[in-house]
Structure formats: structure tokens, C-alpha cells
Design an enzyme around this catalytic site. Structure first.
Site, PDB file in Angstrom:
ATOM      1  N   LYS A 116       0.821  -1.217   0.000  1.00  0.00           N
ATOM      2  CA  LYS A 116       0.000   0.000   0.000  1.00  0.00           C
ATOM      3  C   LYS A 116       0.852   1.262   0.000  1.00  0.00           C
ATOM      4  O   LYS A 116       0.485   2.254  -0.628  1.00  0.00           O
ATOM      5  CB  LYS A 116      -0.918   0.010   1.217  1.00  0.00           C
ATOM      6  CG  LYS A 116      -2.029  -1.007   1.116  1.00  0.00           C
ATOM      7  CD  LYS A 116      -3.047  -0.778   2.212  1.00  0.00           C
ATOM      8  CE  LYS A 116      -4.126  -1.833   2.121  1.00  0.00           C
ATOM      9  NZ  LYS A 116      -5.157  -1.651   3.141  1.00  0.00           N
ATOM     10  N   GLU A 200      -3.015   6.879   7.960  1.00  0.00           N
ATOM     11  CA  GLU A 200      -3.872   7.683   7.089  1.00  0.00           C
ATOM     12  C   GLU A 200      -4.898   8.411   7.944  1.00  0.00           C
ATOM     13  O   GLU A 200      -5.299   7.912   8.992  1.00  0.00           O
ATOM     14  CB  GLU A 200      -4.650   6.799   6.096  1.00  0.00           C
ATOM     15  CG  GLU A 200      -3.839   6.327   4.919  1.00  0.00           C
ATOM     16  CD  GLU A 200      -4.652   5.468   3.956  1.00  0.00           C
ATOM     17  OE1 GLU A 200      -5.904   5.469   4.034  1.00  0.00           O
ATOM     18  OE2 GLU A 200      -4.026   4.790   3.133  1.00  0.00           O
ATOM     19  N   HIS A 235     -15.440  -6.915   5.552  1.00  0.00           N
ATOM     20  CA  HIS A 235     -14.621  -6.856   4.349  1.00  0.00           C
ATOM     21  C   HIS A 235     -15.000  -7.900   3.307  1.00  0.00           C
ATOM     22  O   HIS A 235     -14.275  -8.112   2.347  1.00  0.00           O
ATOM     23  CB  HIS A 235     -13.128  -6.913   4.688  1.00  0.00           C
ATOM     24  CG  HIS A 235     -12.726  -5.838   5.657  1.00  0.00           C
ATOM     25  ND1 HIS A 235     -12.684  -4.510   5.307  1.00  0.00           N
ATOM     26  CD2 HIS A 235     -12.413  -5.888   6.969  1.00  0.00           C
ATOM     27  CE1 HIS A 235     -12.356  -3.792   6.363  1.00  0.00           C
ATOM     28  NE2 HIS A 235     -12.187  -4.600   7.397  1.00  0.00           N
ATOM     29  N   ARG A 292      -6.410  -8.528 -10.538  1.00  0.00           N
ATOM     30  CA  ARG A 292      -7.042  -9.776 -10.970  1.00  0.00           C
ATOM     31  C   ARG A 292      -8.431  -9.449 -11.524  1.00  0.00           C
ATOM     32  O   ARG A 292      -8.898  -8.329 -11.398  1.00  0.00           O
ATOM     33  CB  ARG A 292      -7.232 -10.681  -9.752  1.00  0.00           C
ATOM     34  CG  ARG A 292      -8.085  -9.981  -8.692  1.00  0.00           C
ATOM     35  CD  ARG A 292      -8.550 -10.859  -7.556  1.00  0.00           C
ATOM     36  NE  ARG A 292      -9.558 -10.182  -6.758  1.00  0.00           N
ATOM     37  CZ  ARG A 292      -9.317  -9.368  -5.751  1.00  0.00           C
ATOM     38  NH1 ARG A 292      -8.071  -9.100  -5.377  1.00  0.00           N
ATOM     39  NH2 ARG A 292     -10.300  -8.777  -5.097  1.00  0.00           N
TER      40      ARG A 292
HETATM   41  C1  MV4 Z   1      -9.970   3.294   4.928  1.00  0.00           C
HETATM   42  C2  MV4 Z   1     -11.203   3.576   5.548  1.00  0.00           C
HETATM   43  C3  MV4 Z   1     -11.394   4.843   6.063  1.00  0.00           C
HETATM   44  N1  MV4 Z   1     -10.384   5.759   6.001  1.00  0.00           N
HETATM   45  N2  MV4 Z   1      -9.011   4.239   4.879  1.00  0.00           N
HETATM   46  C4  MV4 Z   1     -10.656  -1.406   4.383  1.00  0.00           C
HETATM   47  C5  MV4 Z   1      -9.897  -2.418   3.591  1.00  0.00           C
HETATM   48  C6  MV4 Z   1      -8.893  -1.683   2.809  1.00  0.00           C
HETATM   49  N3  MV4 Z   1      -9.026  -2.002   1.415  1.00  0.00           N
HETATM   50  C7  MV4 Z   1      -9.120  -0.239   3.080  1.00  0.00           C
HETATM   51  N4  MV4 Z   1     -10.201  -0.122   3.998  1.00  0.00           N
HETATM   52  C8  MV4 Z   1     -10.589   1.085   4.495  1.00  0.00           C
HETATM   53  N5  MV4 Z   1      -9.691   2.091   4.420  1.00  0.00           N
HETATM   54  C9  MV4 Z   1      -9.231   5.424   5.423  1.00  0.00           C
HETATM   55  N6  MV4 Z   1      -8.242   6.333   5.396  1.00  0.00           N
HETATM   56  C10 MV4 Z   1     -12.153   2.566   5.602  1.00  0.00           C
HETATM   57  C11 MV4 Z   1     -11.845   1.313   5.084  1.00  0.00           C
HETATM   58  C12 MV4 Z   1     -12.883   0.329   5.193  1.00  0.00           C
HETATM   59  C13 MV4 Z   1     -13.475  -0.229   4.072  1.00  0.00           C
HETATM   60  C14 MV4 Z   1     -13.099   0.103   2.786  1.00  0.00           C
HETATM   61  C15 MV4 Z   1     -13.678  -0.471   1.692  1.00  0.00           C
HETATM   62  C16 MV4 Z   1     -14.697  -1.406   1.871  1.00  0.00           C
HETATM   63  C17 MV4 Z   1     -15.088  -1.746   3.125  1.00  0.00           C
HETATM   64  C18 MV4 Z   1     -14.494  -1.177   4.243  1.00  0.00           C
HETATM   65  C19 MV4 Z   1     -14.917  -1.535   5.513  1.00  0.00           C
HETATM   66  C20 MV4 Z   1     -14.325  -0.989   6.604  1.00  0.00           C
HETATM   67  C21 MV4 Z   1     -13.307  -0.057   6.451  1.00  0.00           C
END
Ligand code: MV4
Length: 506
Positions: A116, A200, A235, A292
């Protein structure tokens, strides 16, 4: 085009790739584990090779056996599907080193986007907006405190090697930072063997919107618009749609251009997805790139008319993309429900057993991408997703009605499934208004599955009762037969005893 392709996967995605191959006149080689001898993907392929025992670590994850099977059967390429080896840099490299084609991005592009922090370092100079935060791993708690102070609470600690939410901690106050950093590091080390964590700013209440990209080996990269994936639990996405109610044509262009710029910076070829958070003000932030084909690709296929899996094979064999970006626009609305062998009334406990009866929905605008049939044995070796039910209609309202109708046609007997849960979501007012964000499902879950949390005293008594009842059963024991015999019997088991059962399994 290739003459023969090996499919390094199982279930619905293996069948999806076999279908694409057949339409392109390409012969197929399936691989299978001992548990999958009688699975549909084995029967539907032109040839099939046994690659090991049921556990995926001894079969579908044994890259060298897949490469060897491809060589032996004369396949020229390997399509990895999703999951398993699809995003392993070493596997993409091993396939190429064997003189075969990996139907996916170059190993270098997988490497460039895998971390990341590395992805953020690619995004920033490419003018792709990222969430404010650091691009380097934290040294210690002091540095974490300084950076959190700089961006302002709440912040999110994230594993650099992360994905799927592991090694992630929301921190709302300075006092919690040191302990949260320790916890995030431990989780990251466990999950990825790498304890690098960065900071972040935490975005509150965003949607999860992703952009499908498609690149050829001649330098063209296009985007196919967005998918709305906010309806998720822990997730795991449950429902996806295209387009998103929150994305205007102008925002689509801006997010699409950003996704294409990122893919260009990563040296991307083939199908991929850029994930974004979209906040309440319509600001978007790049999160990561999935290298993918994704589970939810069909909703994009249905609104663009572009067969993503066929194009994966075409660009992998060197063809050029013939589309012009300004001619690609979503038409109508598509929704996908992931049908899983999980029991929503029991905390989404995995359900196992034999599918004694299956009736698949059909009719106007209905697509079923499944990996099951009557007689399929559902165990615990693989992902609980059984099939995807996808609908298309001219408008979102009509697509929701159509999905509801199609779910009513669906019958799966012998195991519990997520069908009824999906019906309740299609009936939900907030969902129908499109008022969804990433926390929506977890907030609404209790009312959707009809189990209101009981008072504490009752709750403790119920936990005790369930522990006694479960004393001789392992946590992943199959559902008791009386709970699978009929929907009525299953329904009578709901309520607070069901809740207690899942508490006892935590
Ligand atoms: C975040 C966020 C809020 N703020 N980043 C979750 C998995 C990863 N792909 C990134 N994720 C998140 N990053 C910041 N700065 C909230 C999430 C997140 C989330 C993102 C996408 C789909 C579902 C989620 C569920 C919980 C938190």
C-alpha cells in the site's frame, strides 16, 4: 488467440473462464483437487488434471503443479481466476519463466501495486488523489503520535502489506495510539509476515466505489466505469452494483481518468480494479489496486456490453483493445448478489452438507454465474460463495424488483444460504434509496436478519445455554440436521438463541 488455456481455479470463476474460452474457440484444461472430482468445472472443461488433496495449500495453491499440468497438456496460457494464486508475483513470474502466458498483469505490475505504501508512492506523482497520510512505514509510537497530530484524529493505522482490512486500527485519541500500533503490527506480522504500518486520516462514512480498468500490451488503458461495493460485512462484499447512485458522469470521468493514470504508472496490462473511498462531499481517494479479475466483474459486463473475461484472454494473446474511451458509458443498471453457504440467521455461520435440490432463477435480465448443482457437497475447504445472481434492468428500481423476483425463484435445499438475507436487503427502504456506505450493512444487520439484540441478562443466559448445547461440537461442526430440514424449522431457531450460538463461537 491461444489454442488451449489452463484454468488455475475452481467453482463459478472456473466455469466463467471456460465459457469465455468456448466462445473464443479455445480448448480448456481444468485443474481439480480430490474434493472436486465431481465438480461442474471438471466436467465442463475439455481436459482435467488432478493437482492434489482437498486443502487448497496442497492443490490449488501449488503453482508448480499448475505449470507442470499446463506444459503436459500443451496449454499455452494459465488463467488464475481470483483468489488462490491470482495475485502472487512469484506465480506470474513462474508461468512466464516456463514459456507460458499468465492471463493477468506482468509480475512487475503485481509487485508495484502489492504494497500500500508503494502504491501511494506511485499514485501521488501520477496526480491520483490518496487519503492524507504517510507514504513510509512508521518507525515507532513517537513518530506515529507526531504524524497523527499533523493529520488530526481520527486516524487509521494500516498494514503496508495489507489488504482486506487486516492490520487496520482506527485511533480516535492520542492515548490509544501506542496500544493500537502494537496491535496493528502484531496482526500485520501474523497475516503478512511483515509488521510495517503507516498512518492515514480516517475517512468517516464513505462509500466503496471501484473502477474497472482494461489494458492491452500496446499501451492502451481504458476504464469501464464504476462499481458500488459498499454493501459488505467484515470486508466481504455481499452486493455490488453498476453504476453507483453517487457517481455523476463528471465524477465517473474524473475517477476513471485517475484509475487509468494509476494503471499507467504501474505498467498495467489486462483487467484490474482501482479501489476508492468516496466521501459524503463527493471527494474520492485511491486505496489500492486489485490485479485480478474480480468476483463482481459481471455487473460491469452487463452495463457496458464488454465481456471482460474474453478481453482478458484477447489482450493476453496480444490483441489490441478496439474501444474508444468516449464511447464507453453504462447503460441501465446491474446488481449482483453473492449467494453463499452461510446462515444469516446464525451470524453467517458457514453451512455444510449436500445440496439436495437446486432451482436456478431465469427469465428476462437474469444471469446466474454458479459453481454448484443438485448433489454438490459443500464443505469447509473452500470459500463459501456458491454462485452469483446478477440482474440487469433499465433503471435501478427495476433492477431491484427484478433481483427480488429472481431471488424468489431461487431454491437451495440441503444447506443454509444467504438467499433470504438478500431478499430482505432488496425490500429495505434505505437500500432502495441508495443510502448505503461501508458501515451500512453492519448497522442494519440485526433488523435485516430479524434478531434484535436481547437485554444483557438474557444474553448471558442464552450464551450459557448455547455453550452447553454445543459442548460436544467443534466450532465448525455442520448444522444440525433439524435446522436444515425446512425453512420453518430454521426460522424457529432464530432469535436470541441463534445470537448466543454465534457469541459462543467467537
Ligand atoms: C480506509 C477507511 C477509512 N479511512 N481508509 C478497508 C480495507 C482496505 N481495502 C481499506 N479499507 C478502508 N480504508 C481510510 N483512510 C475505511 C476502510 C474500510 C473499508 C473500505 C472499503 C470497503 C469496506 C471497508 C470496511 C471498513 C473499512
Amino acid at each position: 488467440m491461444f489454442r488451449k488455456v489452463l484454468i488455475g481455479n475452481r467453482g463459478e470463476i472456473a466455469l466463467r473462464v471456460i465459457r469465455a474460452c468456448r466462445e473464443l474457440g479455445v480448448k480448456t484444461v481444468a485443474v481439480y483437487s480430490e474434493a472436486d472430482r465431481r465438480s461442474p468445472h471438471v466436467r465442463e472443461a475439455d481436459e482435467a488434471v488432478l493437482v492434489g488433496p482437498a486443502p487448497s495449500s496442497e492443490s490449488y495453491l501449488r503453482g508448480e503443479r499448475l505449470v507442470e499440468a499446463a506444459m503436459r497438456t500443451g496449454a499455452e496460457a494459465i488463467h488464475p481466476g481470483y483468489g488462490f494464486l491470482s495475485e502472487r508475483e512469484w506465480f506470474a513470474r513462474a508461468v512466464r519463466d516456463a514459456g507460458l502466458v499468465f492471463v493477468g498483469p506482468p509480475a512487475e505490475a503485481i509487485a508495484a501495486t502489492g504494497s500500500k505504501t508503494a502504491a501511494r508512492q506511485l499514485a501521488i506523482p501520477a496526480n491520483v488523489p490518496v487519503v492524507p497520510g504517510t507514504t513510509e512505514a512508521l518507525r515507532d509510537a513517537d513518530e506515529a503520535r507526531e504524524t497523527a497530530e499533523r493529520f488530526g484524529y481520527p486516524v487509521l493505522l494500516k498494514a503496508a502489506a495489507g489488504g482486506g482490512g487486516k492490520g487496520m486500527r482506527v485511533v480516535r485519541r492520542a492515548e490509544e495510539l501506542a496500544a493500537s500500533l502494537d496491535a496493528a503490527r502484531r496482526e500485520a506480522k501474523n497475516a503478512f509476515g511483515d509488521d510495517a504500518v503507516y498512518v492515514e486520516k480516517y475517512v468517516e462514512g464513505p462509500r466503496h466505489v471501484e473502477i474497472q480498468v482494461l489494458g492491452d500490451s500496446h499501451g492502451t488503458i481504458l476504464h469501464l466505469g464504476e462499481r458500488e461495493c459498499s454493501v459488505q460485512r467484515r470486508h466481504q462484499k455481499m452486493i455490488e452494483e453498476a453504476p453507483s447512485v453517487a457517481v455523476s458522469p463528471a465524477l465517473r470521468r474524473a475517477m476513471g481518468d485517475a484509475a487509468v493514470r494509476f494503471a499507467q504508472a504501474a505498467g498495467y496490462v489486462n483487467a484490474g480494479t482501482c479501489e476508492f473511498l468516496l466521501d459524503r462531499d463527493g471527494k474520492f481517494y485511491f486505496l489500492e489496486m486489485n490485479t485480478r479479475v474480480q468476483v463482481e466483474h459481471p455487473v460491469t459486463e452487463l452495463v457496458t456490453g464488454i465481456d471482460i473475461v474474453q478481453w482478458q484472454l484477447r489482450v493476453a494473446s496480444g490483441e489490441r483493445l478496439p474501444f474508444a474511451q468516449d464511447r464507453i458509458a453504462p447503460v441501465g443498471w446491474a446488481i449482483e448478489c453473492r449467494i453463499t453457504s452461510e446462515d444469516p440467521a446464525n451470524g453467517f455461520l458457514p453451512s455444510t452438507g449436500r445440496i439436495t435440490h437446486l432451482h436456478v432463477p431465469s427469465g428476462p435480465g437474469v444471469r446466474w454465474d454458479g459453481g454448484i448443482e443438485t448433489g454438490s457437497e459443500i464443505g469447509l475447504h473452500y470459500d463459501p460463495m456458491l454462485a452469483k445472481l446478477i440482474v440487469w434492468a433499465p433503471t435501478r428500481d427495476a433492477a431491484i424488483e427484478r433481483m427480488h423476483r429472481a431471488l424468489l425463484e431461487l431454491t437451495i435445499e440441503g444447506i443454509e444460504s444467504s438467499r433470504d438475507f438478500h431478499l430482505r436487503v432488496m425490500e429495505d427502504d434505505e437500500f432502495r434509496r441508495g443510502a448505503i456506505e461501508i458501515q451500512w450493512l453492519e448497522r442494519r444487520l440485526a433488523s435485516l436478519v430479524g434478531t434484535a439484540p436481547p437485554a444483557d441478562g438474557l444474553r448471558i443466559a442464552a450464551i450459557a445455554a448455547a455453550l452447553v448445547a454445543d459442548a460436544d461440537r467443534g466450532p465448525r461442526a455442520p448444522a444440525a440436521p433439524e435446522r436444515t430440514e425446512s425453512r420453518a424449522a430454521a426460522a424457529s431457531q432464530r432469535g436470541w438463541v441463534g445470537l448466543a450460538r454465534r457469541e459462543s463461537l467467537r
